[in-house]
Design a protein around this motif. Structure first.
Motif, mmCIF file in Angstrom:
data_model
loop_
_atom_site.group_PDB
_atom_site.id
_atom_site.type_symbol
_atom_site.label_atom_id
_atom_site.label_comp_id
_atom_site.label_asym_id
_atom_site.label_seq_id
_atom_site.Cartn_x
_atom_site.Cartn_y
_atom_site.Cartn_z
ATOM 1 N N GLY A 78 0.579 -1.415 0.215
ATOM 2 C CA GLY A 78 0.143 -0.011 -0.093
ATOM 3 C C GLY A 78 1.018 1.377 -0.035
ATOM 4 N N GLY A 79 1.998 1.377 1.207
ATOM 5 C CA GLY A 79 3.073 2.346 0.451
ATOM 6 C C GLY A 79 3.294 2.321 -0.454
ATOM 7 N N LEU A 80 3.665 1.613 -1.692
ATOM 8 C CA LEU A 80 4.713 1.414 -2.259
ATOM 9 C C LEU A 80 4.005 1.859 -3.814
ATOM 10 C CD1 LEU A 80 7.227 0.814 -3.829
ATOM 11 C CD2 LEU A 80 6.391 -1.795 -4.425
ATOM 12 N N SER A 81 1.905 2.009 -3.321
ATOM 13 C CA SER A 81 1.839 2.558 -4.407
ATOM 14 C C SER A 81 1.524 3.731 -3.898
ATOM 15 C CB SER A 81 -0.077 1.138 -4.611
ATOM 16 O OG SER A 81 -0.901 1.200 -3.417
ATOM 17 N N ARG A 82 1.177 4.105 -3.173
ATOM 18 C CA ARG A 82 0.947 5.759 -2.818
ATOM 19 C C ARG A 82 1.911 6.441 -2.931
ATOM 20 N NH1 ARG A 82 2.205 8.605 1.862
ATOM 21 N NH2 ARG A 82 2.778 5.989 2.967
ATOM 22 N N HIS A 83 3.768 5.933 -3.122
ATOM 23 C CA HIS A 83 4.205 6.350 -3.681
ATOM 24 C C HIS A 83 4.503 6.406 -4.780
ATOM 25 C CE1 HIS A 83 6.559 7.544 0.576
ATOM 26 N NE2 HIS A 83 6.316 5.993 1.052
ATOM 27 N N ILE B 59 4.904 9.788 -7.499
ATOM 28 C CA ILE B 59 6.287 9.779 -8.319
ATOM 29 C C ILE B 59 5.448 10.241 -9.459
ATOM 30 C CG2 ILE B 59 7.765 8.519 -9.598
ATOM 31 C CD1 ILE B 59 8.398 7.316 -7.269
ATOM 32 N N PHE B 60 4.322 8.983 -9.998
ATOM 33 C CA PHE B 60 3.709 9.788 -11.079
ATOM 34 C C PHE B 60 2.781 10.639 -11.299
ATOM 35 C CE2 PHE B 60 4.178 5.012 -11.974
ATOM 36 C CZ PHE B 60 4.872 4.800 -12.973
ATOM 37 N N GLY B 61 2.255 11.316 -10.547
ATOM 38 C CA GLY B 61 1.792 12.472 -10.150
ATOM 39 C C GLY B 61 3.139 14.310 -10.599
ATOM 40 N N GLU B 62 4.436 13.832 -10.004
ATOM 41 C CA GLU B 62 5.055 14.339 -10.231
ATOM 42 C C GLU B 62 5.716 13.945 -12.291
ATOM 43 O OE1 GLU B 62 8.655 14.288 -7.527
ATOM 44 O OE2 GLU B 62 7.520 14.819 -5.685
ATOM 45 N N PHE C 291 3.598 14.156 -14.743
ATOM 46 C CA PHE C 291 2.888 14.433 -14.738
ATOM 47 C C PHE C 291 2.529 16.219 -15.046
ATOM 48 C CE2 PHE C 291 -1.416 16.364 -15.189
ATOM 49 C CZ PHE C 291 -1.917 16.125 -16.372
ATOM 50 N N ASN C 292 2.985 16.203 -14.133
ATOM 51 C CA ASN C 292 3.440 17.742 -13.512
ATOM 52 C C ASN C 292 4.911 18.483 -14.776
ATOM 53 O OD1 ASN C 292 0.899 18.395 -12.462
ATOM 54 N ND2 ASN C 292 2.428 17.851 -10.223
ATOM 55 N N GLU C 293 5.867 17.746 -14.752
ATOM 56 C CA GLU C 293 7.299 17.581 -14.848
ATOM 57 C C GLU C 293 6.785 18.467 -16.430
ATOM 58 O OE1 GLU C 293 9.385 19.215 -14.350
ATOM 59 O OE2 GLU C 293 9.279 19.274 -12.366
ATOM 60 N N ALA C 294 5.650 16.344 -16.571
ATOM 61 C CA ALA C 294 5.634 16.562 -18.950
ATOM 62 C C ALA C 294 4.760 18.034 -18.493
ATOM 63 C CB ALA C 294 5.172 15.688 -19.096
ATOM 64 N N ASN C 295 3.865 18.171 -18.291
ATOM 65 C CA ASN C 295 2.458 19.375 -19.193
ATOM 66 C C ASN C 295 3.744 20.876 -18.518
ATOM 67 O OD1 ASN C 295 -0.011 20.808 -18.962
ATOM 68 N ND2 ASN C 295 0.056 21.197 -16.902
ATOM 69 N N SER C 296 4.140 20.916 -17.714
ATOM 70 C CA SER C 296 5.322 21.820 -17.360
ATOM 71 C C SER C 296 6.337 22.020 -18.878
ATOM 72 C CB SER C 296 5.993 22.256 -16.573
ATOM 73 O OG SER C 296 6.602 23.445 -16.448
ATOM 74 N N PHE C 297 6.792 20.932 -19.278
ATOM 75 C CA PHE C 297 7.551 20.816 -20.272
ATOM 76 C C PHE C 297 7.244 21.160 -21.446
ATOM 77 C CE2 PHE C 297 9.414 18.330 -23.712
ATOM 78 C CZ PHE C 297 10.717 19.201 -23.842
#
Length: 262
Positions: A42-47, A51-54, A56-62
């Motif tokens: 559960g902790g691994l899936s949350r992390h 990570i995938f959210g970060e 996505f934000n970096e790809a959106n900014s790029f």
């Protein structure tokens, strides 16, 4: 000390004390280990979601930056195709009157701040023990300083860096002032020595008018001597030149670089 960005709990699956009154110890250990594994997943899936959210934000900014750059390139391409070098001319006055280019790029500031902190680091920060309430002692201090800053001060390193920068700037200002004063003093001393030397020579000349003044010997000019020796003695433009060791040689044996030795 390294900063742990993400920590998966629990780290030890089978380590722990068994509760009292357990009839089957092996079954209890197996169930607790399985529960710890599920909690780790559960902790691994949350992390992983974080990570995938970060990403996505970096790809959106790029993507936004590349889209803005593509729009600028398209506008520039249209403007370049409309130009005609044979008809349109830009005067020098228009170029000088045009305002200088100013970039509109906003530089990132305060990258490491509470607003830009990661969610995983914020969770670790929330789990930490709070500092003692030393701020309640601030009204009783004579120096009016915050009592909590004696225990923890988030602005300590910034204040230390600012103090060092101000000190370095002051040291540079003092060094420039010292060099300027040294330069002025050197000029004054040189001028004083020159005036003293001239006055001393003038005084010596007044004391002994018959004293012969030595003439400074001029530097020899080899090229001019060679050019003079290229002519015969009667055709030389000035025969009052300082005699050289080559004046005894005739024009036939001239040592000019333009004529070889006969």
């Amino acid at each position: 000390m390294p900063l742990v960005k993400r920590s998966i709990e629990p780290r030890h699956l089978c380590r722990g004390a068994l509760p009292e009154g357990v009839t089957s110890e092996l079954e209890c250990v197996t169930n607790s280990t399985l529960a710890a594994i599920i909690k780790q997943l559960g902790g691994l899936s949350r992390h992983a979601e974080d990570i995938f959210g970060e990403l996505f934000n970096e790809a959106n900014s790029f993507y936004m930056r590349m889209n803005s750059l593509q729009e600028k390139v398209d506008l520039l391409a249209v403007k370049v195709t409309q130009l005609d070098s044979t008809v349109e001319e830009v005067s020098l006055q228009d170029i000088n009157m045009r305002k200088a280019f100013k970039s509109s790029t906003i530089q990132d500031q305060q990258v490491v701040s509470r607003n830009s902190i990661l969610n995983s680091v914020m969770e670790m920060y929330q789990r930490c023990d709070k500092p003692p309430p030393l701020n309640i002692l601030t009204p009783y201090r004579d120096d009016k300083k915050d009592g909590l800053k004696f225990y923890t001060d988030p602005s300590y390193f910034f204040d230390l860096w600012k103090e060092k920068m101000l000190q370095a700037t002051e040291n540079k200002r003092k060094e420039k002032r010292r060099q300027k004063v040294h330069y002025v003093n050197t000029l004054a001393i040189t001028s004083q020595h020159s005036s003293n030397y001239l006055s001393l020579n003038k005084q010596k000349h007044l004391e002994d008018p018959t004293r012969e003044v030595k003439k400074v010997r001029k530097a020899r000019n080899r090229r001019q001597e060679w050019n003079m020796m290229a002519y015969d003695k009667e055709f030389r433009p000035d025969t009052r030149l300082t005699p050289s060791p080559y004046h005894g040689i005739s024009s036939e044996g001239s040592l000019s670089p333009d004529r070889s030795v006969q």
